[in-house]
Design a protein around this motif. Sequence first.
Motif, PDB file in Angstrom:
ATOM      1  N   PRO A 121       0.827  -1.202   0.000  1.00 41.46           N
ATOM      2  CA  PRO A 121       0.000   0.000   0.000  1.00 41.46           C
ATOM      3  C   PRO A 121       0.870   1.264   0.000  1.00 41.46           C
ATOM      4  O   PRO A 121       2.061   1.212   0.308  1.00 41.46           O
ATOM      5  N   ASN A 122       0.263   2.400  -0.327  1.00 40.36           N
ATOM      6  CA  ASN A 122       0.976   3.672  -0.354  1.00 40.36           C
ATOM      7  C   ASN A 122       0.967   4.344   1.016  1.00 40.36           C
ATOM      8  O   ASN A 122       1.391   5.474   1.150  1.00 40.36           O
ATOM      9  N   HIS A 123       0.462   3.669   2.035  1.00 36.06           N
ATOM     10  CA  HIS A 123       0.463   4.200   3.393  1.00 36.06           C
ATOM     11  C   HIS A 123       1.282   3.259   4.271  1.00 36.06           C
ATOM     12  O   HIS A 123       1.829   2.270   3.788  1.00 36.06           O
ATOM     13  N   CYS A 124       1.390   3.566   5.540  1.00 37.18           N
ATOM     14  CA  CYS A 124       2.152   2.723   6.456  1.00 37.18           C
ATOM     15  C   CYS A 124       1.664   1.274   6.375  1.00 37.18           C
ATOM     16  O   CYS A 124       0.461   1.012   6.424  1.00 37.18           O
ATOM     17  N   TYR A 125       2.599   0.345   6.259  1.00 33.53           N
ATOM     18  CA  TYR A 125       2.261  -1.070   6.103  1.00 33.53           C
ATOM     19  C   TYR A 125       1.581  -1.649   7.335  1.00 33.53           C
ATOM     20  O   TYR A 125       0.906  -2.665   7.257  1.00 33.53           O
ATOM     21  N   PHE A 126       1.750  -1.014   8.476  1.00 33.39           N
ATOM     22  CA  PHE A 126       1.155  -1.508   9.716  1.00 33.39           C
ATOM     23  C   PHE A 126      -0.141  -0.789  10.072  1.00 33.39           C
ATOM     24  O   PHE A 126      -0.742  -1.080  11.100  1.00 33.39           O
ATOM     25  N   LYS A 127      -0.587   0.154   9.252  1.00 31.29           N
ATOM     26  CA  LYS A 127      -1.743   1.004   9.563  1.00 31.29           C
ATOM     27  C   LYS A 127      -2.950   0.225  10.063  1.00 31.29           C
ATOM     28  O   LYS A 127      -3.557   0.596  11.069  1.00 31.29           O
ATOM     29  N   ASN A 128      -3.309  -0.840   9.424  1.00 30.37           N
ATOM     30  CA  ASN A 128      -4.494  -1.603   9.805  1.00 30.37           C
ATOM     31  C   ASN A 128      -4.234  -2.587  10.943  1.00 30.37           C
ATOM     32  O   ASN A 128      -5.148  -3.261  11.399  1.00 30.37           O
ATOM     33  N   ARG A 129      -2.973  -2.671  11.403  1.00 31.21           N
ATOM     34  CA  ARG A 129      -2.606  -3.629  12.444  1.00 31.21           C
ATOM     35  C   ARG A 129      -2.051  -2.959  13.694  1.00 31.21           C
ATOM     36  O   ARG A 129      -1.766  -3.620  14.676  1.00 31.21           O
TER      37      ARG A 129
END
Length: 71
Positions: free
Chosen positions: A28-36
Amino acid sequence: MKSRPNMIGEDEKLYSIPGNVPNPINLPNHCYFKNRCESCIGKCNNPYPGLVSISDTHKVACWRFIEEEAK
């Protein structure tokens, strides 16, 4: 840090980040951990942050860390 094993031999369940790891082929173009991440902030929707050196051997890429350092 919560996922490090206890060095004194006590049996305890190690912490695991919830959710799924993003597809390395289509990151993704956002932080890879955003959803976690339990500490996700609005800025985590921005493009992935650059690496910041915190020592000669350690780097961090986290909007929350960058904001804390700016204070």
